[in-house]
Design a protein around this motif. Structure first.
Motif, PDB file in Angstrom:
ATOM      1  N   ARG A 188      12.732  75.828  24.917  1.00 28.49           N
ATOM      2  CA  ARG A 188      13.685  75.543  23.835  1.00 28.49           C
ATOM      3  C   ARG A 188      15.003  75.029  24.394  1.00 28.49           C
ATOM      4  O   ARG A 188      15.640  74.152  23.796  1.00 28.49           O
ATOM      5  N   TYR A 189      15.409  75.569  25.529  1.00 26.04           N
ATOM      6  CA  TYR A 189      16.628  75.103  26.189  1.00 26.04           C
ATOM      7  C   TYR A 189      16.472  73.649  26.631  1.00 26.04           C
ATOM      8  O   TYR A 189      17.348  72.807  26.382  1.00 26.04           O
ATOM      9  N   LEU A 190      15.367  73.349  27.274  1.00 30.93           N
ATOM     10  CA  LEU A 190      15.113  71.977  27.720  1.00 30.93           C
ATOM     11  C   LEU A 190      15.039  71.010  26.544  1.00 30.93           C
ATOM     12  O   LEU A 190      15.609  69.914  26.581  1.00 30.93           O
ATOM     13  N   ALA A 191      14.343  71.403  25.485  1.00 32.08           N
ATOM     14  CA  ALA A 191      14.207  70.525  24.315  1.00 32.08           C
ATOM     15  C   ALA A 191      15.567  70.246  23.681  1.00 32.08           C
ATOM     16  O   ALA A 191      15.865  69.098  23.306  1.00 32.08           O
ATOM     17  N   HIS A 192      16.386  71.291  23.576  1.00 26.74           N
ATOM     18  CA  HIS A 192      17.705  71.146  22.951  1.00 26.74           C
ATOM     19  C   HIS A 192      18.576  70.153  23.723  1.00 26.74           C
ATOM     20  O   HIS A 192      19.144  69.219  23.136  1.00 26.74           O
ATOM     21  N   TYR A 193      18.674  70.329  25.038  1.00 29.01           N
ATOM     22  CA  TYR A 193      19.573  69.475  25.812  1.00 29.01           C
ATOM     23  C   TYR A 193      18.979  68.096  26.064  1.00 29.01           C
ATOM     24  O   TYR A 193      19.731  67.120  26.215  1.00 29.01           O
TER      25      TYR A 193
ATOM     26  N   THR B 191      21.447  83.252  32.249  1.00 26.47           N
ATOM     27  CA  THR B 191      20.726  83.428  30.982  1.00 26.47           C
ATOM     28  C   THR B 191      20.418  84.886  30.666  1.00 26.47           C
ATOM     29  O   THR B 191      20.101  85.201  29.517  1.00 26.47           O
ATOM     30  N   CYS B 192      20.479  85.763  31.670  1.00 30.17           N
ATOM     31  CA  CYS B 192      20.106  87.179  31.492  1.00 30.17           C
ATOM     32  C   CYS B 192      18.663  87.334  31.014  1.00 30.17           C
ATOM     33  O   CYS B 192      18.332  88.307  30.332  1.00 30.17           O
ATOM     34  N   ASP B 193      17.801  86.392  31.385  1.00 32.01           N
ATOM     35  CA  ASP B 193      16.400  86.481  30.968  1.00 32.01           C
ATOM     36  C   ASP B 193      15.699  87.699  31.546  1.00 32.01           C
ATOM     37  O   ASP B 193      14.704  88.177  30.996  1.00 32.01           O
ATOM     38  N   TYR B 194      16.210  88.236  32.646  1.00 26.66           N
ATOM     39  CA  TYR B 194      15.607  89.395  33.307  1.00 26.66           C
ATOM     40  C   TYR B 194      15.843  90.707  32.551  1.00 26.66           C
ATOM     41  O   TYR B 194      15.198  91.710  32.829  1.00 26.66           O
ATOM     42  N   ASP B 195      16.778  90.705  31.614  1.00 24.33           N
ATOM     43  CA  ASP B 195      17.154  91.936  30.907  1.00 24.33           C
ATOM     44  C   ASP B 195      16.252  92.132  29.696  1.00 24.33           C
ATOM     45  O   ASP B 195      16.390  91.445  28.685  1.00 24.33           O
TER      46      ASP B 195
ATOM     47  N   PRO C  84      14.963  87.645  23.086  1.00 27.34           N
ATOM     48  CA  PRO C  84      14.860  86.245  23.493  1.00 27.34           C
ATOM     49  C   PRO C  84      15.778  85.313  22.704  1.00 27.34           C
ATOM     50  O   PRO C  84      16.377  84.395  23.277  1.00 27.34           O
ATOM     51  N   GLU C  85      15.895  85.549  21.404  1.00 24.09           N
ATOM     52  CA  GLU C  85      16.741  84.685  20.576  1.00 24.09           C
ATOM     53  C   GLU C  85      18.215  84.796  20.976  1.00 24.09           C
ATOM     54  O   GLU C  85      18.942  83.799  20.988  1.00 24.09           O
ATOM     55  N   GLU C  86      18.653  86.010  21.301  1.00 25.02           N
ATOM     56  CA  GLU C  86      20.028  86.203  21.764  1.00 25.02           C
ATOM     57  C   GLU C  86      20.255  85.517  23.106  1.00 25.02           C
ATOM     58  O   GLU C  86      21.301  84.910  23.351  1.00 25.02           O
TER      59      GLU C  86
END
Length: 210
Positions: free
Chosen positions: A195-200, A151-155, A160-162
């Motif tokens: 948002r990821y959890l909700a989507h899937y 996810t590259c969340d650390y960058d 966040p949207e990207e």
């Protein structure tokens, strides 16, 4: 350049590592690196619980020793703890003996939390940096786990949207997906994860530990 998925030649070179799970059902395998810490891990646990999701936490051994109560919360919630070395070290910059000692020290910290150790523990190399000789050394005792979607969340330069859009783009049935329960990843992870959890979940997916 953000690398959300390792190129196929790298995956072939390290074919002894686990990169993805079979795409036989709508199941995703969320993983969280670098914790456990009291600032971020409880948020992850609460968010996962809202979707009845299970995950695998690749723990830094030093954090396990510092925050054993948080690590026990992960276990109590039905998730799996796994090895991320004791001090989050790179397999490219440590000697063979030093790196293996890091893995062993982390595993000792994890095993101390459980009545029965894993039959074959999981281990993920920090930064994905490991050598083929190290994988061969670890293989008899550990399943070395990489990932299908990063996810590259650390960058922090990555909006966040990207981050969320990229996670959607690269996720497939059976994907092993990397998040981080770390201070560095906090802004993006706290935006992306729910948002990821909700989507899937809306698409009928389940979320399982490895």
């Amino acid at each position: 350049m953000h690398l959300f998925r390792m190129p196929a030649p790298v995956r072939r070179l390290f074919s002894d590592c686990l990169w993805t799970m079979p795409a036989t059902s709508q199941t995703l395998y969320l993983t969280f690196d670098d914790g456990p810490i009291p600032e971020e891990t409880p948020f992850v646990l609460e968010t996962l619980a809202a979707y009845q999701a299970k995950a695998t936490f690749f723990c830094v051994g030093d954090n396990v020793v510092r925050h054993p109560a948080v690590a026990r919360q992960v276990l109590a919630a039905g998730h799996r703890l796994a090895n991320h070395t004791f001090h989050h070290v790179s397999g490219w910059s440590r000697s063979r003996a030093s790196y293996l000692a890091e893995v062993d020290e982390c595993q000792q910290a994890l095993d101390a939390l459980r009545p029965a150790p894993d039959v074959r523990p999981l281990m993920r190399p920090p930064y994905g940096r490991i050598t083929r000789p190290l994988v061969r050394e670890l293989k008899p005792s550990y399943q070395v786990v990489m990932w299908d979607t990063l996810t590259c969340d650390y960058d922090r330069t990555f909006a966040p949207e990207e981050c969320l859009r990229a996670a959607f783009h690269y996720t497939r049935p059976g994907s092993i997906v990397v998040f981080h329960d770390s201070l560095k990843a906090s802004r993006n992870m706290r935006y992306v994860l729910p948002r990821y959890l909700a989507h899937y979940a809306r698409l009928g997916y389940q979320f399982a530990s490895l």
